[in-house]
Design a protein around this motif. Sequence first.
Motif, PDB file in Angstrom:
ATOM      1  N   SER A   1      33.290  11.128  36.928  1.00  0.00           N
ATOM      2  CA  SER A   1      32.926  10.601  38.245  1.00  0.00           C
ATOM      3  C   SER A   1      34.125  10.447  39.165  1.00  0.00           C
ATOM      4  CB  SER A   1      32.233   9.245  38.087  1.00  0.00           C
ATOM      5  OG  SER A   1      33.101   8.308  37.454  1.00  0.00           O
ATOM      6  N   GLN A   2      35.346  10.457  38.591  1.00  0.00           N
ATOM      7  CA  GLN A   2      36.544  10.330  39.413  1.00  0.00           C
ATOM      8  C   GLN A   2      36.910  11.641  40.098  1.00  0.00           C
ATOM      9  OE1 GLN A   2      38.827   8.128  36.028  1.00  0.00           O
ATOM     10  NE2 GLN A   2      39.873   7.604  37.910  1.00  0.00           N
ATOM     11  N   VAL A   3      36.391  12.770  39.612  1.00  0.00           N
ATOM     12  CA  VAL A   3      36.661  14.079  40.229  1.00  0.00           C
ATOM     13  C   VAL A   3      35.639  14.286  41.338  1.00  0.00           C
ATOM     14  CG1 VAL A   3      36.847  16.555  39.867  1.00  0.00           C
ATOM     15  CG2 VAL A   3      37.573  14.970  38.068  1.00  0.00           C
ATOM     16  N   SER A   4      36.104  14.194  42.568  1.00  0.00           N
ATOM     17  CA  SER A   4      35.192  14.214  43.714  1.00  0.00           C
ATOM     18  C   SER A   4      35.030  15.582  44.356  1.00  0.00           C
ATOM     19  CB  SER A   4      35.681  13.225  44.784  1.00  0.00           C
ATOM     20  OG  SER A   4      35.643  11.911  44.292  1.00  0.00           O
ATOM     21  N   GLY A   5      35.952  16.491  44.108  1.00  0.00           N
ATOM     22  CA  GLY A   5      35.858  17.786  44.774  1.00  0.00           C
ATOM     23  C   GLY A   5      36.635  18.858  44.039  1.00  0.00           C
ATOM     24  N   LEU A   6      36.236  20.107  44.268  1.00  0.00           N
ATOM     25  CA  LEU A   6      36.824  21.260  43.598  1.00  0.00           C
ATOM     26  C   LEU A   6      37.023  22.372  44.616  1.00  0.00           C
ATOM     27  CD1 LEU A   6      37.471  22.687  40.797  1.00  0.00           C
ATOM     28  CD2 LEU A   6      35.064  23.349  40.759  1.00  0.00           C
ATOM     29  N   GLY A   7      38.174  23.042  44.556  1.00  0.00           N
ATOM     30  CA  GLY A   7      38.444  24.157  45.461  1.00  0.00           C
ATOM     31  C   GLY A   7      39.062  25.326  44.724  1.00  0.00           C
ATOM     32  N   PHE A   8      38.705  26.541  45.136  1.00  0.00           N
ATOM     33  CA  PHE A   8      39.233  27.758  44.520  1.00  0.00           C
ATOM     34  C   PHE A   8      40.043  28.556  45.543  1.00  0.00           C
ATOM     35  CE2 PHE A   8      35.317  26.921  42.131  1.00  0.00           C
ATOM     36  CZ  PHE A   8      35.729  27.072  40.822  1.00  0.00           C
ATOM     37  N   ASP A   9      41.133  29.171  45.071  1.00  0.00           N
ATOM     38  CA  ASP A   9      41.756  30.264  45.821  1.00  0.00           C
ATOM     39  C   ASP A   9      42.009  31.392  44.837  1.00  0.00           C
ATOM     40  OD1 ASP A   9      44.780  30.661  45.044  1.00  0.00           O
ATOM     41  OD2 ASP A   9      44.559  28.490  45.160  1.00  0.00           O
ATOM     42  N   ALA A  10      42.109  32.609  45.336  1.00  0.00           N
ATOM     43  CA  ALA A  10      42.275  33.753  44.444  1.00  0.00           C
ATOM     44  C   ALA A  10      42.837  34.931  45.225  1.00  0.00           C
ATOM     45  CB  ALA A  10      40.938  34.133  43.798  1.00  0.00           C
ATOM     46  N   THR A  11      43.274  35.923  44.481  1.00  0.00           N
ATOM     47  CA  THR A  11      43.720  37.165  45.109  1.00  0.00           C
ATOM     48  C   THR A  11      42.524  37.844  45.762  1.00  0.00           C
ATOM     49  OG1 THR A  11      43.317  38.432  43.086  1.00  0.00           O
ATOM     50  CG2 THR A  11      45.502  37.456  43.343  1.00  0.00           C
ATOM     51  N   CYS A  12      42.798  38.687  46.724  1.00  0.00           N
ATOM     52  CA  CYS A  12      41.708  39.352  47.460  1.00  0.00           C
ATOM     53  C   CYS A  12      41.266  40.611  46.713  1.00  0.00           C
ATOM     54  CB  CYS A  12      42.135  39.669  48.889  1.00  0.00           C
ATOM     55  SG  CYS A  12      43.766  40.428  49.037  1.00  0.00           S
ATOM     56  N   SER A  13      40.765  40.413  45.493  1.00  0.00           N
ATOM     57  CA  SER A  13      40.250  41.507  44.669  1.00  0.00           C
ATOM     58  C   SER A  13      38.747  41.659  44.896  1.00  0.00           C
ATOM     59  CB  SER A  13      40.557  41.232  43.197  1.00  0.00           C
ATOM     60  OG  SER A  13      41.959  41.097  42.982  1.00  0.00           O
ATOM     61  N   LEU A  14      38.201  42.818  44.538  1.00  0.00           N
ATOM     62  CA  LEU A  14      36.797  43.145  44.798  1.00  0.00           C
ATOM     63  C   LEU A  14      35.980  43.018  43.519  1.00  0.00           C
ATOM     64  CD1 LEU A  14      34.580  44.344  46.690  1.00  0.00           C
ATOM     65  CD2 LEU A  14      35.346  46.610  45.935  1.00  0.00           C
ATOM     66  N   VAL A  15      34.940  42.171  43.547  1.00  0.00           N
ATOM     67  CA  VAL A  15      34.051  41.945  42.394  1.00  0.00           C
ATOM     68  C   VAL A  15      32.704  42.611  42.672  1.00  0.00           C
ATOM     69  CG1 VAL A  15      32.974  40.214  40.905  1.00  0.00           C
ATOM     70  CG2 VAL A  15      35.180  39.723  41.991  1.00  0.00           C
ATOM     71  N   VAL A  16      32.182  43.340  41.681  1.00  0.00           N
ATOM     72  CA  VAL A  16      30.927  44.068  41.853  1.00  0.00           C
ATOM     73  C   VAL A  16      29.905  43.559  40.834  1.00  0.00           C
ATOM     74  CG1 VAL A  16      29.838  46.325  42.013  1.00  0.00           C
ATOM     75  CG2 VAL A  16      32.268  46.087  42.563  1.00  0.00           C
ATOM     76  N   LEU A  17      28.707  43.148  41.327  1.00  0.00           N
ATOM     77  CA  LEU A  17      27.619  42.674  40.482  1.00  0.00           C
ATOM     78  C   LEU A  17      26.330  43.408  40.847  1.00  0.00           C
ATOM     79  CD1 LEU A  17      28.185  38.788  40.696  1.00  0.00           C
ATOM     80  CD2 LEU A  17      29.128  40.371  38.997  1.00  0.00           C
ATOM     81  N   ASP A  18      25.391  43.448  39.879  1.00  0.00           N
ATOM     82  CA  ASP A  18      24.112  44.106  40.151  1.00  0.00           C
ATOM     83  C   ASP A  18      23.086  43.101  40.674  1.00  0.00           C
ATOM     84  OD1 ASP A  18      23.130  42.646  37.999  1.00  0.00           O
ATOM     85  OD2 ASP A  18      23.107  44.355  36.615  1.00  0.00           O
ATOM     86  N   GLN A  19      21.820  43.528  40.750  1.00  0.00           N
ATOM     87  CA  GLN A  19      20.762  42.693  41.308  1.00  0.00           C
ATOM     88  C   GLN A  19      20.578  41.399  40.525  1.00  0.00           C
ATOM     89  OE1 GLN A  19      19.036  43.504  44.191  1.00  0.00           O
ATOM     90  NE2 GLN A  19      18.264  41.390  44.062  1.00  0.00           N
ATOM     91  N   ASN A  20      20.876  41.431  39.232  1.00  0.00           N
ATOM     92  CA  ASN A  20      20.747  40.253  38.374  1.00  0.00           C
ATOM     93  C   ASN A  20      22.065  39.511  38.217  1.00  0.00           C
ATOM     94  OD1 ASN A  20      17.960  40.762  37.788  1.00  0.00           O
ATOM     95  ND2 ASN A  20      18.609  42.382  36.376  1.00  0.00           N
ATOM     96  N   PHE A  21      23.003  39.821  39.088  1.00  0.00           N
ATOM     97  CA  PHE A  21      24.324  39.189  39.088  1.00  0.00           C
ATOM     98  C   PHE A  21      25.095  39.454  37.790  1.00  0.00           C
ATOM     99  CE2 PHE A  21      21.817  36.788  42.137  1.00  0.00           C
ATOM    100  CZ  PHE A  21      22.662  36.745  43.236  1.00  0.00           C
ATOM    101  N   GLN A  22      24.876  40.640  37.223  1.00  0.00           N
ATOM    102  CA  GLN A  22      25.623  41.061  36.046  1.00  0.00           C
ATOM    103  C   GLN A  22      26.716  42.045  36.458  1.00  0.00           C
ATOM    104  OE1 GLN A  22      25.084  39.656  32.946  1.00  0.00           O
ATOM    105  NE2 GLN A  22      23.799  38.353  34.255  1.00  0.00           N
ATOM    106  N   PRO A  23      27.832  42.109  35.709  1.00  0.00           N
ATOM    107  CA  PRO A  23      28.954  42.980  36.094  1.00  0.00           C
ATOM    108  C   PRO A  23      28.573  44.455  36.130  1.00  0.00           C
ATOM    109  CG  PRO A  23      29.610  41.405  34.391  1.00  0.00           C
ATOM    110  CD  PRO A  23      28.121  41.324  34.505  1.00  0.00           C
ATOM    111  N   VAL A  24      29.163  45.163  37.077  1.00  0.00           N
ATOM    112  CA  VAL A  24      28.983  46.609  37.212  1.00  0.00           C
ATOM    113  C   VAL A  24      30.358  47.265  37.065  1.00  0.00           C
ATOM    114  CG1 VAL A  24      28.293  48.479  38.758  1.00  0.00           C
ATOM    115  CG2 VAL A  24      27.001  46.332  38.742  1.00  0.00           C
ATOM    116  N   PRO A  25      30.513  48.295  36.231  1.00  0.00           N
ATOM    117  CA  PRO A  25      31.832  48.903  36.007  1.00  0.00           C
ATOM    118  C   PRO A  25      32.383  49.563  37.266  1.00  0.00           C
ATOM    119  CG  PRO A  25      30.102  50.237  35.018  1.00  0.00           C
ATOM    120  CD  PRO A  25      29.458  48.962  35.452  1.00  0.00           C
ATOM    121  N   VAL A  26      33.701  49.471  37.444  1.00  0.00           N
ATOM    122  CA  VAL A  26      34.335  50.033  38.638  1.00  0.00           C
ATOM    123  C   VAL A  26      35.273  51.184  38.282  1.00  0.00           C
ATOM    124  CG1 VAL A  26      34.135  47.924  40.005  1.00  0.00           C
ATOM    125  CG2 VAL A  26      36.142  48.250  38.539  1.00  0.00           C
TER     126      VAL A  26
END
Length: 761
Positions: A278-303
């Motif tokens: 309950s003491q953790v009030s917020g969460l933030g992400f930063d990341a490299t500007c890489s490209l992620v590809v997912l299918d209709q079911n939000f599963q990984p697609v090979p690149v």
Amino acid sequence: MARKQEPHLSVLHGNTKPKLIQRSQNLFQCPFCPKEGEYCKLVPHLQCHNKDVVRYAGFSIYKCRRGCVSSGHYHCCFCSKTYVRRDNFLRHLKLRKCVVTPAVPPAVTGLSLLPPVTVLPAPSAPPAVTGTSMPPKKTGPIVTGTSVPPASASHTRDRCKSKLKTTMCCFCNLKLNKKNLKLHMKRRHSETLVNIKEHHFVDMARLLMEEVYYVGVDIGTASVRAALVTRDGLVKTTAEEPISIWEPQSDHYVQSSSEIWMKCCAVVKKVTQGVEKSQVSGLGFDATCSLVVLDQNFQPVPVNQDGDSHRNVVMWMDHRAAEQANRITSAGHKVLSRVGGVMSPEMQPPKLLWLKENLKESCWDKAAHFFDLPDFLSWKATGSLTRSLCTVVCKWMYCPPDGWDDSFWTSIGLEDLLENDFSKIGSEMCSPGSPLGSGLTPEAAADLGLDPGTAVGASLIDAHAGGLGVIGADVTGFDLPCEDKPVTSRMAMICGTSTCHMAVSEQPLFVPGVWGPYLSSMLPDMWLNEGGQSATGRLIDHLVKGHAAYAQLQEQTQQRFPFTGENLYSYLNSHLSLMTGSNSSVDLLGSSLHLWPDFHGNRSPLADPTLKGMVIGLSVSQTIDDLALLYLATVQALALGTLHILEAMKEAGHDITTLFLCGGLSKNALFVQIHANATGLPVVLPDQTEAVLIGAAILGACASRHFSSVQEAMEKMAKVGRVVQPDHKLQSFYKRKYAVFLRLFDHQREYQAIMDQKEAD
């Protein structure tokens, strides 16, 4: 006994959270008012009702605006009565308590900022509250409520009163006499605390002064890091996990989004050990500007052609789409004006085009969602498909306030992305730090070891998080030229393998060769210009490690610093000081050795990836002294490159008076001092070395609504550590050296033009 009845929609029991009412497949309605719309738009609206909630007897009673009566009102949790005025409603609840004894003792009303508290019987002697921010002991239960406490609690309160002379306001940390606390609350915090009884102050202080934390998560090129950060911007603990990089063929670099998420969960669990969820009030992400590809079911697609679906991330440094980037640049579409006129292969449009042209069946036709890596992490945590303006503006050619430009995507052959209102690359956008969805989903919360509903802020690209972690620091008392000026007078430099130069403006400023202006991509409603040097730390390593005296340097460093762990560059800095003597400056040793630093092309302000490095003034000598001088010349050239970017920005309208540095190179004292000397500007270093993680944590703090704006969060959480002033006696030296620096560029173009001429027949 009270008449049993079905509670109204606005009356929730226990820890039940409000839920939207689904009218149709894509239409939802707020349970407390007539507002209707899409799910992603109504979730933030639902949070607006928190300010009017009354918590009593285990119930959360929201203000109803569904038209039961002519104006907003409260429904009693014990009977069928309604009240428009809050004070009348609270009085009614108190009277009803005489008739109906709730199973759970009453809780403090009007504290929508607080998490639900389990109320237990009062202890015989609760611990005293002092002016420090001590969290409540786990064994000491908290008594809250709006009714008169029992005699035992009153007796305990008198005992506490006799011990407490002073206390601290739990909202503004003002230390004051306890007897004045009620008056102070009434005058300063009447909007936050409503109908507080005097006998609650000790318990409230213990509850509200419990330490609040935010978690910042940074996904770099080869590792995932996390930090647990306090409201004041103090890093309590950090953790790091490596992530895999695969290179299936030349210039192809891929990663796994599943592995990245798994490592995110691991580091978050590590840094939150020992604190209550309950003491953790917020969460933030930063990341490299890489490209992620997912299918209709939000599963990984090979690149890649190997077909491994787990490897579904095209990394930022993947240059497979260089030919596609050149074609997009040659087309000269108007959106390129936002990126200095040149499309980089590190941006997403050329990568998308490559996937369509080379992996149509195995990737493009199966793909339903293309994410920038920061947005993928936000979606994984919250289920929200809303994209951060930071990513889509800086790397996807999104142009607020107009939005996506249909003609651009059609002109480059990606017209199929226009389908369903650009659903594959994002239909909804928001500023960094905006709260996403309803916070952590139950599944993500279990993965991360946090509470469901924990606030998650819209994400940032990693370099931009570094800018957020330094550029807004409170500089009062440091005698800096930016002290009484807006944030537009500052430039953030994130210095590592490469360097990003970030400055904001209130109006759009177009700087030739500099990316931007980008609206709201780092600070809300501010325009960002982003300059950069493609190789800085990497260039220094390249020249030092490639020198003939490098082995000798390693040996001497080990001899001088066998136990302290000092690195090669600390040794070189000390060696240059010995070469100088006491009556001169290290900078002057570079008077006869000059370097043009674009060994990996020029990002800004020339935007010419074909430029090469140049060194003038070498001899046949290969001693440690020569290596030290080459190292010095490299650092000076990088500083003059920053001056080159600064001048281009100033010519376009920026008024930058102070530099704010963070990143690995900001720990190099010589690098920092030479940047101050060459630019003639003071350099501010952060108090916390992990400025990127601070920036990510600021996103979580903003999403938790603990700060009124990103600017306020930056001012409170980003701290000044040290200020490095320029040596103005070296102004003439650097003026001359900068003239040589610019000549090197002119000569390189001149030499290339000569060699490009065809020989006469």
